[in-house]
Design a protein around this motif. Sequence first.
Motif, PDB file in Angstrom:
ATOM      1  N   ARG A  28       3.775 -38.210  -1.612  1.00 48.77           N
ATOM      2  CA  ARG A  28       3.689 -38.883  -0.289  1.00 48.77           C
ATOM      3  C   ARG A  28       5.147 -38.717   0.549  1.00 48.77           C
ATOM      4  NH1 ARG A  28       0.858 -42.385  -3.879  1.00 48.77           N
ATOM      5  NH2 ARG A  28       2.991 -43.608  -4.234  1.00 48.77           N
ATOM      6  N   GLU A  29       6.280 -38.491  -0.320  1.00 49.69           N
ATOM      7  CA  GLU A  29       7.449 -38.353   0.298  1.00 49.69           C
ATOM      8  C   GLU A  29       7.853 -37.110   0.727  1.00 49.69           C
ATOM      9  OE1 GLU A  29      10.129 -40.620   0.577  1.00 49.69           O
ATOM     10  OE2 GLU A  29       8.862 -42.345  -0.299  1.00 49.69           O
ATOM     11  N   GLN A  30       7.073 -36.172   0.256  1.00 55.13           N
ATOM     12  CA  GLN A  30       6.957 -34.808   0.755  1.00 55.13           C
ATOM     13  C   GLN A  30       6.559 -34.672   1.965  1.00 55.13           C
ATOM     14  OE1 GLN A  30       5.390 -32.561  -2.498  1.00 55.13           O
ATOM     15  NE2 GLN A  30       7.280 -31.895  -3.472  1.00 55.13           N
ATOM     16  N   GLN A  31       5.350 -35.216   2.157  1.00 56.31           N
ATOM     17  CA  GLN A  31       4.464 -35.428   3.434  1.00 56.31           C
ATOM     18  C   GLN A  31       5.213 -36.292   4.612  1.00 56.31           C
ATOM     19  OE1 GLN A  31       1.303 -33.491   3.813  1.00 56.31           O
ATOM     20  NE2 GLN A  31       2.194 -32.911   1.836  1.00 56.31           N
ATOM     21  N   ALA A  32       5.851 -37.120   4.103  1.00 56.73           N
ATOM     22  CA  ALA A  32       6.738 -37.896   5.353  1.00 56.73           C
ATOM     23  C   ALA A  32       7.785 -37.210   5.500  1.00 56.73           C
ATOM     24  CB  ALA A  32       6.960 -39.269   4.683  1.00 56.73           C
ATOM     25  N   ALA A  33       8.443 -36.479   4.766  1.00 57.43           N
ATOM     26  CA  ALA A  33       9.417 -35.531   5.146  1.00 57.43           C
ATOM     27  C   ALA A  33       9.232 -34.458   6.078  1.00 57.43           C
ATOM     28  CB  ALA A  33      10.316 -35.049   3.851  1.00 57.43           C
ATOM     29  N   MET A  34       7.903 -33.846   5.748  1.00 62.00           N
ATOM     30  CA  MET A  34       7.343 -32.655   6.718  1.00 62.00           C
ATOM     31  C   MET A  34       6.950 -33.153   7.818  1.00 62.00           C
ATOM     32  SD  MET A  34       5.141 -30.807   3.757  1.00 62.00           S
ATOM     33  CE  MET A  34       4.279 -29.697   5.034  1.00 62.00           C
ATOM     34  N   LYS A  35       6.660 -34.158   8.242  1.00 62.71           N
ATOM     35  CA  LYS A  35       6.182 -34.955   9.507  1.00 62.71           C
ATOM     36  C   LYS A  35       7.671 -35.084  10.409  1.00 62.71           C
ATOM     37  CE  LYS A  35       2.143 -37.515   8.163  1.00 62.71           C
ATOM     38  NZ  LYS A  35       1.491 -38.667   7.988  1.00 62.71           N
ATOM     39  N   VAL A  36       8.671 -35.170   9.858  1.00 66.29           N
ATOM     40  CA  VAL A  36       9.842 -35.321  10.714  1.00 66.29           C
ATOM     41  C   VAL A  36      10.628 -34.239  10.530  1.00 66.29           C
ATOM     42  CG1 VAL A  36       9.865 -38.012  10.501  1.00 66.29           C
ATOM     43  CG2 VAL A  36      10.978 -36.569   8.774  1.00 66.29           C
ATOM     44  N   GLY A  37      10.382 -33.061   9.906  1.00 65.68           N
ATOM     45  CA  GLY A  37      11.085 -31.965   9.801  1.00 65.68           C
ATOM     46  C   GLY A  37      12.143 -31.765   8.850  1.00 65.68           C
ATOM     47  N   LYS A  38      12.322 -32.639   7.647  1.00 63.48           N
ATOM     48  CA  LYS A  38      13.225 -32.737   6.948  1.00 63.48           C
ATOM     49  C   LYS A  38      12.879 -31.748   5.660  1.00 63.48           C
ATOM     50  CE  LYS A  38      15.081 -37.367   7.692  1.00 63.48           C
ATOM     51  NZ  LYS A  38      15.463 -38.751   7.332  1.00 63.48           N
ATOM     52  N   GLU A  39      13.914 -31.376   4.946  1.00 61.91           N
ATOM     53  CA  GLU A  39      13.627 -30.476   3.677  1.00 61.91           C
ATOM     54  C   GLU A  39      13.078 -31.399   2.891  1.00 61.91           C
ATOM     55  OE1 GLU A  39      16.925 -28.395   2.296  1.00 61.91           O
ATOM     56  OE2 GLU A  39      17.666 -27.540   4.317  1.00 61.91           O
ATOM     57  N   THR A  40      12.071 -30.670   1.985  1.00 58.60           N
ATOM     58  CA  THR A  40      11.337 -31.456   0.824  1.00 58.60           C
ATOM     59  C   THR A  40      11.885 -31.047  -0.423  1.00 58.60           C
ATOM     60  OG1 THR A  40       9.744 -29.550   0.746  1.00 58.60           O
ATOM     61  CG2 THR A  40       9.153 -31.551   2.436  1.00 58.60           C
ATOM     62  N   ILE A  41      11.696 -31.887  -1.319  1.00 59.07           N
ATOM     63  CA  ILE A  41      12.076 -31.623  -2.826  1.00 59.07           C
ATOM     64  C   ILE A  41      10.882 -31.577  -3.644  1.00 59.07           C
ATOM     65  CG2 ILE A  41      14.521 -32.441  -2.251  1.00 59.07           C
ATOM     66  CD1 ILE A  41      13.576 -34.918  -3.693  1.00 59.07           C
ATOM     67  N   SER A  42      11.195 -31.171  -4.914  1.00 53.90           N
ATOM     68  CA  SER A  42       9.924 -31.365  -5.786  1.00 53.90           C
ATOM     69  C   SER A  42      10.513 -31.760  -7.090  1.00 53.90           C
ATOM     70  CB  SER A  42       9.367 -29.717  -6.151  1.00 53.90           C
ATOM     71  OG  SER A  42      10.195 -28.844  -6.626  1.00 53.90           O
ATOM     72  N   LEU A  43       9.779 -32.025  -8.240  1.00 56.51           N
ATOM     73  CA  LEU A  43      10.133 -32.714  -9.378  1.00 56.51           C
ATOM     74  C   LEU A  43       9.797 -31.693 -10.641  1.00 56.51           C
ATOM     75  CD1 LEU A  43      11.927 -35.409  -9.929  1.00 56.51           C
ATOM     76  CD2 LEU A  43       9.646 -36.308 -10.535  1.00 56.51           C
ATOM     77  N   GLY A  44      10.377 -31.906 -11.566  1.00 54.67           N
ATOM     78  CA  GLY A  44      10.053 -31.287 -12.668  1.00 54.67           C
ATOM     79  C   GLY A  44       9.980 -32.477 -13.796  1.00 54.67           C
ATOM     80  N   ILE A  45       8.992 -32.385 -14.828  1.00 58.82           N
ATOM     81  CA  ILE A  45       8.690 -33.588 -15.828  1.00 58.82           C
ATOM     82  C   ILE A  45       8.533 -32.868 -17.154  1.00 58.82           C
ATOM     83  CG2 ILE A  45       7.488 -35.638 -16.466  1.00 58.82           C
ATOM     84  CD1 ILE A  45       6.944 -36.283 -13.814  1.00 58.82           C
ATOM     85  N   GLY A  46       9.153 -33.261 -18.151  1.00 65.26           N
ATOM     86  CA  GLY A  46       9.164 -33.091 -19.265  1.00 65.26           C
ATOM     87  C   GLY A  46       8.913 -34.131 -20.299  1.00 65.26           C
TER      88      GLY A  46
END
Length: 794
Positions: free
Chosen positions: A619-637
């Motif tokens: 959801r944060e990625q989608q919100a960032a894309m709407k305003v043209g900001k860079e998106t980030i991802s996450l790794g989980i172990g």
Amino acid sequence: MSENEDKKLETPPTQTLKSPYMLQIVSLAILAALMVMPFGMDKMNLLNYEQTPQLLYPFTALFSGLVQKEFYFFYISCFSFFLLPVAFLIILASIFYKKITQNIVIISAFVAVTLYLAPTLSGMTVFANTIRWFKSLSILVYAAFFTALIFHIFLISRGIALIKAKNEAFSEYKQLILEDEKAEKSDKSEKQQGNKKKDTTEVAEPEDKKKINIKTRIKELIAAVNDPEKKTHLKNKIAAVILIAIIVIISAFIYTDLKNYKLLLTQNVNTTGKNQAEQVAAIYDFSDGLHAKISAFLEGIKKTNASSPFPHRRVDIITTDSTAPIFLDKIDSTTELPDFNVFSYTTESGSVRDIPAEEKRITAKEAAFYIKHFQNASTRNQPIYKPEKGTCIYIYPITFSRKDGQRLVGFSVVTYMKEILNRPYFQAKVFIFALAAVFLYAVIIITLFLADFIAAPIIQLCVNIRKTTNILSGILSGNAKVEANRLVFEDNLKTRDEIKTLSHEIKNIITLVRRILPYISFHTLQNAEKDIGPKGITRNLCFLFTDIRGFTKMCEKLPAREVIMILNRYLNIETKIIFDHGGDVDKYVGDEIMAFFSGPNKEINACKAAMEIREALYREQQAAMKVGKETISLGIGINTGYVTFGPVGSETRKDFTSIGDTVNLAARLEGANKEYGSKTIISEAVYKSLNDSFICRELDYITVKGRTEVVRIFEVLQDAQKTSSDKLYDLKEVFETGLGYYRQRKWKTAEKYFLECVEKYNDQPAKVFLDRIAHYRNSPPPADWKGVFAMRMK
């Protein structure tokens, strides 16, 4: 639903229907009884035992002729009896007229009973003139008095209870105590069922190491405060101190006042009795025994006796028929006195025959005793008591003046009833003790209200502290969310004294703790006071590592303040989700989180948290894309197993953390996501504990840096309950089929399945294996290769 059914639901239980009318019924019965029962009795005639005193009734006392207007308070207070029927009618009307509330009923009954007790007590001080008055008093009078008194006490206690019920602080404090008592009972029942159930995932600690953590100490503190055997309420202490002080003062006043009054009264009585006996003897001597003069004098005494404050029973002159001259000033221990056997004169109004014979003569032995009593200056003015008769006598020798001296011819005897002499002192005692009892009773009532008034701000402070303590206890016990904002202290006291200052200081301390709390690891707080020892303990935990991808690159283009804000936003989202699923954050390392879960469902909870974190990040990625900001991802172990848990650090700064191969592997699995392009990698140990709760695909056999042991890893694709299509199941099946051919070195067949994953789902791990197949076609793996991939990076 019908109207009748609605009424049934609104109708309270039978007990609650009866309770409002029970007070009215009891009040009406008591008031009716008080109106018809006697409340007192007339004085007793101390000179005539046969005369029976008349009982006094509430509505006839004023017209009986016994109540004189000069009695002042008693006369006026008798009019208050007419309030009894007024209160009776008000209470009776309250049963039918609902606007007459319980408070009006209590006040009406209280006023009526109070004004009933006033003339009852004042009448006792007016009419009680001997102890026989109380013994002769009708049982109905005692029944009426004690019924009124007990009912009066009940009304006061009911009123105090109503006032306390309206006090929100007191009600809340009582509720908190009840909740603590319930919690204490449940803890005791758990202990009786057996030892506390230990987490099946934890290794038992040595029995000689007793854990005393913060939660335990808080519980012990609350239990100590609520223990009825140890607890003494502050208001009880205040009331006890005030009452003891007043009782001591009243007792000292009663003792000194009665002692001085008795001394003064005794002197007056002795002077009166002694003077009267002396006057009779002097008249006899002066008249030289002439009958006319002596009789006239005695008749005068008889007439004035009725108006005397200490009326005597009678005055006697007893002489002797002996002719042997005996002179008073020459009598000693060797002198033989005659019998004084002539009962010459008396003021007795009845027949002389009714006077006992022993009272009409004085033996020689008695005469010697009387002379000795007279010759002793210290006893001359004191009476001689006759306990068997209930009388006392004043003796004075009768003499004729002769040339040889004062010739003893007899004795003047003034007889008093002991009850008459003691009457003023007895009435004074009744008055003082009655007044002291009323005063003490009023003081008890006032003290109870005063103690509540003094204790009210302290109770309010206790409520505020208890609520804060319960919040902190819940946080430390893991039963509540660890949120600093939940730890609040209400400083709502209205007073302007030291208690208000204390409340303000406690609020400052709680505010400071609330500010510090987010900076201290929660499990550090929980375990800070455990006697774990420097070597730590072994625990079975499930660890979850997260790391933000691309955050470092993004930070290069932003100012430091904005970087902190963004980082805190992501970490706050992740932390909240971890806490919501029963986990705890061990530490933050930059943009990385190390969290752990405990309990039998720790692996499932960790995977649920991981999936929810991924959803929140999407959801944060989608919100960032709407305003043209860079998106980030996450790794989980995620990995689970036994670790060493304990304090790590120096003597001045320590932190509780977990150390071991399980932790290291969880961190490596998080880093492995970079190699495979995956999002959540779990170990085989975690996978076996999920019980098909999640859709997982086998990802690979690997060896991580620093370990030679082969690890079978899986990727969590989705929560099985949240999957609405068969796409993930298809991806799992196709990928794992390709993985099987890959491990058999059937490159072409494996490539076909991996290509299908890429074409259908753009699967990143499938692309990784396609690259590996291309590499192994050119550079085949060794003969003993079993499909294990060795990771060289953390």
